[in-house]
Write a protein that holds these residues in place. Sequence first.
Motif, PDB file in Angstrom:
ATOM      1  N   ASN A  39       2.681  30.741  54.938  1.00 50.32           N
ATOM      2  CA  ASN A  39       3.053  30.639  56.360  1.00 50.32           C
ATOM      3  C   ASN A  39       4.562  30.520  56.512  1.00 50.32           C
ATOM      4  N   LEU A  40       5.168  29.769  55.589  1.00 54.02           N
ATOM      5  CA  LEU A  40       6.615  29.562  55.656  1.00 54.02           C
ATOM      6  C   LEU A  40       7.332  30.902  55.473  1.00 54.02           C
ATOM      7  N   ALA A  41       6.911  31.634  54.462  1.00 55.88           N
ATOM      8  CA  ALA A  41       7.538  32.948  54.221  1.00 55.88           C
ATOM      9  C   ALA A  41       7.280  33.885  55.406  1.00 55.88           C
ATOM     10  N   GLY A  42       6.064  33.835  55.962  1.00 57.39           N
ATOM     11  CA  GLY A  42       5.734  34.694  57.096  1.00 57.39           C
ATOM     12  C   GLY A  42       6.524  34.320  58.338  1.00 57.39           C
ATOM     13  N   PHE A  43       6.641  33.039  58.583  1.00 57.69           N
ATOM     14  CA  PHE A  43       7.396  32.547  59.748  1.00 57.69           C
ATOM     15  C   PHE A  43       8.863  32.967  59.634  1.00 57.69           C
ATOM     16  N   HIS A  55      18.346  36.993  56.757  1.00 61.74           N
ATOM     17  CA  HIS A  55      17.791  35.839  56.040  1.00 61.74           C
ATOM     18  C   HIS A  55      17.518  34.683  56.989  1.00 61.74           C
ATOM     19  N   CYS A  56      16.433  33.971  56.689  1.00 64.86           N
ATOM     20  CA  CYS A  56      16.068  32.806  57.500  1.00 64.86           C
ATOM     21  C   CYS A  56      15.559  31.708  56.579  1.00 64.86           C
ATOM     22  N   VAL A  57      15.924  30.473  56.863  1.00 64.66           N
ATOM     23  CA  VAL A  57      15.388  29.310  56.146  1.00 64.66           C
ATOM     24  C   VAL A  57      14.789  28.384  57.198  1.00 64.66           C
ATOM     25  N   ALA A  58      13.466  28.209  57.161  1.00 66.10           N
ATOM     26  CA  ALA A  58      12.802  27.344  58.135  1.00 66.10           C
ATOM     27  C   ALA A  58      12.988  25.883  57.723  1.00 66.10           C
ATOM     28  N   LEU A  59      13.353  25.051  58.685  1.00 64.23           N
ATOM     29  CA  LEU A  59      13.727  23.659  58.399  1.00 64.23           C
ATOM     30  C   LEU A  59      12.985  22.695  59.320  1.00 64.23           C
ATOM     31  N   ARG A 239      13.093  20.793  54.522  1.00 64.69           N
ATOM     32  CA  ARG A 239      12.281  22.008  54.620  1.00 64.69           C
ATOM     33  C   ARG A 239      11.134  21.789  55.606  1.00 64.69           C
ATOM     34  N   LEU A 240      10.756  22.858  56.337  1.00 59.62           N
ATOM     35  CA  LEU A 240       9.605  22.812  57.229  1.00 59.62           C
ATOM     36  C   LEU A 240       8.336  22.888  56.387  1.00 59.62           C
ATOM     37  N   SER A 241       7.258  22.242  56.843  1.00 59.05           N
ATOM     38  CA  SER A 241       6.010  22.297  56.080  1.00 59.05           C
ATOM     39  C   SER A 241       5.283  23.607  56.348  1.00 59.05           C
ATOM     40  N   ASN A 242       4.468  24.009  55.388  1.00 57.89           N
ATOM     41  CA  ASN A 242       3.699  25.251  55.518  1.00 57.89           C
ATOM     42  C   ASN A 242       2.671  25.177  56.651  1.00 57.89           C
ATOM     43  N   ILE A 243       2.219  23.962  56.976  1.00 56.99           N
ATOM     44  CA  ILE A 243       1.272  23.763  58.083  1.00 56.99           C
ATOM     45  C   ILE A 243       1.976  24.052  59.416  1.00 56.99           C
TER      46      ILE A 243
END
Length: 380
Positions: A39-43, A55-59, A239-243
């Motif tokens: 989900n993280l990679a998809g988001f 590039h994006c890094v979800a946090l 880091r943002l959680s995969n949930i």
Amino acid sequence: MRSQDYDRLFLSPPHLGRHELNYVHKAIEDNWVAPAGPNLAGFEADICQAAGVGHCVALSSGTAAIHLGLLLLGVGPGDEVLCPSFTFVATANPIVYCGATPIFVDSEADTWNMCPQRLREALDDRIAQGKKPRALLLVHLYGMPARLPELLALAAEYELPVLEDAAEALGSRLNGQPLGGFGTVGVFSFNGNKILTTSSGGALVTNDAALAGKARFLATQAKDDAPYYQHSELGYNYRLSNILAGIGRGQMELLEERVKRRREIFAWYQEHLAGLSGLRVALAPELPGSRSNRWLTTILLNPAETAATPETVRQHLETRNIESRPLWKPLHLQPLFRAAPMYGGAVCTDLFSRGLCLPSGTAMTDADLRRVAEAVREAL
Ligand SMILES: *Cc1c(COP(=O)(O)O)cnc(C)c1O
């Protein structure tokens, strides 16, 4: 929700679609609860596409993203960072986390964002005092694009890296290009009140692969490349959680729809509050090439034409169980930042004294909008 909240109209509540739960479900079924997962990679891929960046890094929050963004630009103890005064405190707090000092700059009247003329004054004055600011932090308040051509030209002329706080501006554009991708680093927020939400979350975007890698490294405790836990640099747990990223994936499917509805809500208020003496729906119109996501619709009162103030209107709406809020209180007026330098100040101080944000959530019906307009009319 409490029972008295049942018919309350909130300023900008979360608005979920139909697919968020599927992504969350899948994460739990597959036991992708930790660490980073699909989900993280998809988001992140969804955000890259929407923002037109590489590039994006979800946090974990927009604030964390601003903090990392400043570190990536080299901001450290003793540095100065140029920043608008007219913004939410989360724009400037990370400057202080870095041990640096915010240098506040006034807004201009058309976009309410940083005034290019004041920015030049600030730059020349800081340099004359012997210190060139380390970075320029720009904000697109309430989703309205700042005067980027002028501001970015100044950044180039003075060789300043730019951090773009697009926390309120996901889905806004300038000349067709999404905001967030104009700076060296850009930031989005997915907090509960933003146009899309992961309940809490943020993202850092950039076209520089090395900066994105560094952000990912710093956001996960800065582990060196070793089989054991070795650390040469100070890291963070950001880091943002995969949930939560699963909620984000469902939300990202809705971006264009949500922008469209926010813009309709703005246009609705503009039409139905027109002709009220002493009040105008702001900020309109958009500058040529600008397309705001109209995150929040705001009104400005004119004290020469009405005795009503933002506070009397707010209190009246409250009696109708409608939430409204004053505009952001400028940061140079905050006790927290009383020692920080400020360039100009008349524009944002005036806006703060006359402005109010109205409920703008995308789940509002036309009946809800009529309820707000009726209450505003009564208050005037
Ligand atoms: C919401 C917001 C932030 C902070 O985002 P969080 O995700 O709440 O940490 C930063 N800047 C602006 C302008 C915001 O509106």
